[in-house]
Design a protein around this motif. Structure first.
Motif, PDB file in Angstrom:
ATOM      1  N   ARG A 317      69.477  26.379   5.728  1.00  0.00           N
ATOM      2  CA  ARG A 317      68.116  26.373   5.918  1.00  0.00           C
ATOM      3  C   ARG A 317      67.640  26.261   7.070  1.00  0.00           C
ATOM      4  O   ARG A 317      66.638  26.705   7.723  1.00  0.00           O
ATOM      5  CB  ARG A 317      67.392  25.153   5.046  1.00  0.00           C
ATOM      6  N   GLN A 318      68.268  25.497   8.188  1.00  0.00           N
ATOM      7  CA  GLN A 318      67.895  25.122   9.587  1.00  0.00           C
ATOM      8  C   GLN A 318      68.026  26.761  10.158  1.00  0.00           C
ATOM      9  O   GLN A 318      67.092  27.206  10.987  1.00  0.00           O
ATOM     10  CB  GLN A 318      68.610  24.350  10.170  1.00  0.00           C
ATOM     11  N   GLN A 321      65.105  29.128   9.012  1.00  0.00           N
ATOM     12  CA  GLN A 321      63.761  28.607   9.586  1.00  0.00           C
ATOM     13  C   GLN A 321      63.613  28.788  10.924  1.00  0.00           C
ATOM     14  O   GLN A 321      62.606  28.987  11.528  1.00  0.00           O
ATOM     15  CB  GLN A 321      63.549  27.056   9.156  1.00  0.00           C
ATOM     16  N   PRO A 325      60.104  30.984  11.409  1.00  0.00           N
ATOM     17  CA  PRO A 325      59.326  29.864  11.408  1.00  0.00           C
ATOM     18  C   PRO A 325      58.373  29.681  10.359  1.00  0.00           C
ATOM     19  O   PRO A 325      57.918  28.372   9.886  1.00  0.00           O
ATOM     20  CB  PRO A 325      58.629  29.508  12.583  1.00  0.00           C
ATOM     21  N   TYR A 327      58.742  30.431   7.179  1.00  0.00           N
ATOM     22  CA  TYR A 327      59.292  30.401   5.944  1.00  0.00           C
ATOM     23  C   TYR A 327      59.425  28.727   5.516  1.00  0.00           C
ATOM     24  O   TYR A 327      59.525  27.898   6.311  1.00  0.00           O
ATOM     25  CB  TYR A 327      60.584  30.899   5.988  1.00  0.00           C
ATOM     26  N   HIS A 328      59.361  28.465   4.364  1.00  0.00           N
ATOM     27  CA  HIS A 328      59.153  27.187   3.595  1.00  0.00           C
ATOM     28  C   HIS A 328      60.277  26.975   2.651  1.00  0.00           C
ATOM     29  O   HIS A 328      60.120  27.564   1.636  1.00  0.00           O
ATOM     30  CB  HIS A 328      57.831  26.801   3.213  1.00  0.00           C
ATOM     31  N   CYS A 364      62.000  33.640   0.199  1.00  0.00           N
ATOM     32  CA  CYS A 364      60.724  33.518   1.136  1.00  0.00           C
ATOM     33  C   CYS A 364      60.199  34.967   1.124  1.00  0.00           C
ATOM     34  O   CYS A 364      58.992  34.831   1.349  1.00  0.00           O
ATOM     35  CB  CYS A 364      61.172  32.829   2.317  1.00  0.00           C
ATOM     36  N   GLN A 371      57.618  30.938   0.306  1.00  0.00           N
ATOM     37  CA  GLN A 371      58.375  29.628   0.101  1.00  0.00           C
ATOM     38  C   GLN A 371      59.344  29.945  -1.223  1.00  0.00           C
ATOM     39  O   GLN A 371      59.322  30.723  -1.912  1.00  0.00           O
ATOM     40  CB  GLN A 371      57.209  28.689  -0.636  1.00  0.00           C
TER      41      GLN A 371
END
Length: 456
Positions: A317-318, A321, A325, A327-328, A364, A371
């Protein structure tokens, strides 16, 4: 040396050995039978001579004449008779005296009652003969011309028959070896016809369950896999060429347009920006191809270790993202893990990060609100991950092909991509002995992954 010739030689040697042993047994049995039979004949003649001398009161001269007459037509036994004090009472031919009896020999006859022995090739017997309460000693010797000739003839015939049988066995072995390996030659002939452009050739299978049919079936199955692999490779190369050609053509077009005439600073900035986007697209494509190739390695060539699935998810996830940036991504633990063993798997950390990042990116990218969420569940033997996102339902006919390399679905116009991500993810999950499936209903698309827990 060909196998047919080796088998022929081996078959000939083994069969010749068996025939030789069989012939040797028969020959020895015949020799022993001749010997025992001739001993019995000599004993009978010795007793008859004793009966004639003692019971019939035939004179010694008469018996000697009979002996001389019989010598003209047959091999008559030479017989001598002694009393129990070893005094000679009768002898057919004392001049020749073939046995040359000794006191020790006569004593042995008296004690044992019967002896048998050879003098060269002559067979002799010694018998204790009793007449009216008195013991007499009879010796007899003779040469079995007829028996020896019969054995010699038998030996010669067996030698000739053995030589002929070896020749017949050799040719028979060669014939049957050629017949037995005829299917192998047929397989070799057909295999030689197989080339990279003719992988559709298959070996004939006669439907039997012998070893050659099993070999042909195995070879045909291998050809099926090779043909499928070659077709996949051809399709893979064709798709790669197409995917690479598009951004490269765009880069060349932008650069040629920039060089064609003078432009404003903004025009150059736009051209550089477009070229940079295409270059990034090439980088993403090359990275995906490298990951796809790495996921296709043999499992034994990839290092596996104990890792926590939740930590790999957080790292993936890190990474995603940081690259996107906007993307949730939400991670929901359905049940808290009481022990590391409840969420520890054996895997390759890098490849699993790539797989999870691909699913995050895919969810996403095609979600209206950018999301994606993942729910983590546990069973006694596996960890189950459900990646979900909102968006248009994937058509049913596309669900069956969604994991194929370079496949782009109905929504390809919504976002850029190269059709490698989901195929790469599936390869990675299968490499970890897991399963992956997809459902798309009610505006929710869900990818479900099951990975086996490490056994402690």
């Amino acid at each position: 040396m060909k196998i047919t010739l080796k088998l022929t030689i081996l078959f000939t040697i083994i069969t010749a050995g068996i025939v030789f042993l069989f012939a040797a047994v028969i020959y020895n049995y015949a020799k022993q039978d001749r010997e025992e039979e001739f001993y019995q004949r000599i004993k009978i003649k010795a007793f008859v001579k004793g009966e004639l001398l003692f019971d019939a009161k035939a004179s010694a001269q008469t018996l000697q004449e009979i002996h001389k007459n019989n010598l003209r037509v047959m091999n008559e036994a030479e017989i001598a008779i002694y009393d129990q004090d070893f005094n000679l009472l009768f002898h057919d031919n004392q001049k020749s005296d073939l046995i040359k009896e000794t006191p020790q020999m006569l004593q042995e006859i008296l004690e044992k009652g019967e002896i048998q022995f050879y003098k060269g090739k002559w067979q002799a017997v010694g018998e204790r003969y009793t007449f009216r309460g008195k013991h007499y000693l009879i010796t007899a010797i003779s040469y079995d011309h007829y028996g020896y000739n019969k054995i010699d003839n038998m030996y010669n015939h067996m030698v000739y028959a053995y030589i002929i049988s070896i020749v017949v066995i050799c040719f028979s072995g060669l014939f049957f070896s050629i017949r037995a390996f005829a299917p192998v030659k047929d397989i070799t002939r057909k295999v030689n016809k197989i080339t990279a452009s003719k992988l559709d050739v298959r070996l004939n299978v006669n439907g039997s369950k012998d070893e050659l049919s099993a070999l042909a079936n195995t070879f045909n199955q291998m050809l099926d896999r090779l043909e499928s692999s070659f077709e996949t490779q051809k399709s893979f190369v064709s798709n790669i060429s197409h995917e690479l050609r598009t951004p490269l053509a765009a880069i060349i077009a932008e650069l040629e347009l920039s060089l064609s005439k003078d432009h404003t600073t903004q025009d150059y900035r736009d051209a550089i920006s477009n070229t940079l986007d295409d270059a990034k697209r090439l980088v993403r494509l090359s990275t995906s191809l490298l990951d796809l190739a790495r996921a296709g390695y043999d499992k034994s060539e990839i290092s596996f270790k104990s890792i926590r699935a939740d930590e790999v998810l957080l790292d993936a996830r890190q990474i995603e993202q940081q690259a996107n940036p906007n993307y949730h991504i939400n991670i929901d633990f359905d049940i808290d893990a009481d022990d590391d063993q409840d969420i520890t798997i054996m895997g390759n950390e890098y490849l699993l990060k790539v797989a999870f990042a691909n699913l995050f990116n895919n969810g996403c990218k095609y979600s209206p609100n950018n999301q994606c969420s993942v729910k983590i569940q546990y069973t006694n033997s596996a960890i189950v991950l459900q990646f979900s996102n909102e968006g248009e339902n994937i058509p049913t006919e596309e669900l069956a092909t969604i994991f194929k390399p370079f496949f782009r679905g109905f929504n390809q116009q919504m976002a850029s991509g190269n059709g490698i991500g989901l195929s790469l993810t599936q390869k990675i999950i299968l490499l970890h002995n897991g399963t992956i499936s997809v459902t798309s209903t009610g505006g929710i698309t869900t990818f479900t992954i099951s990975l086996p827990l490490e056994v402690f």
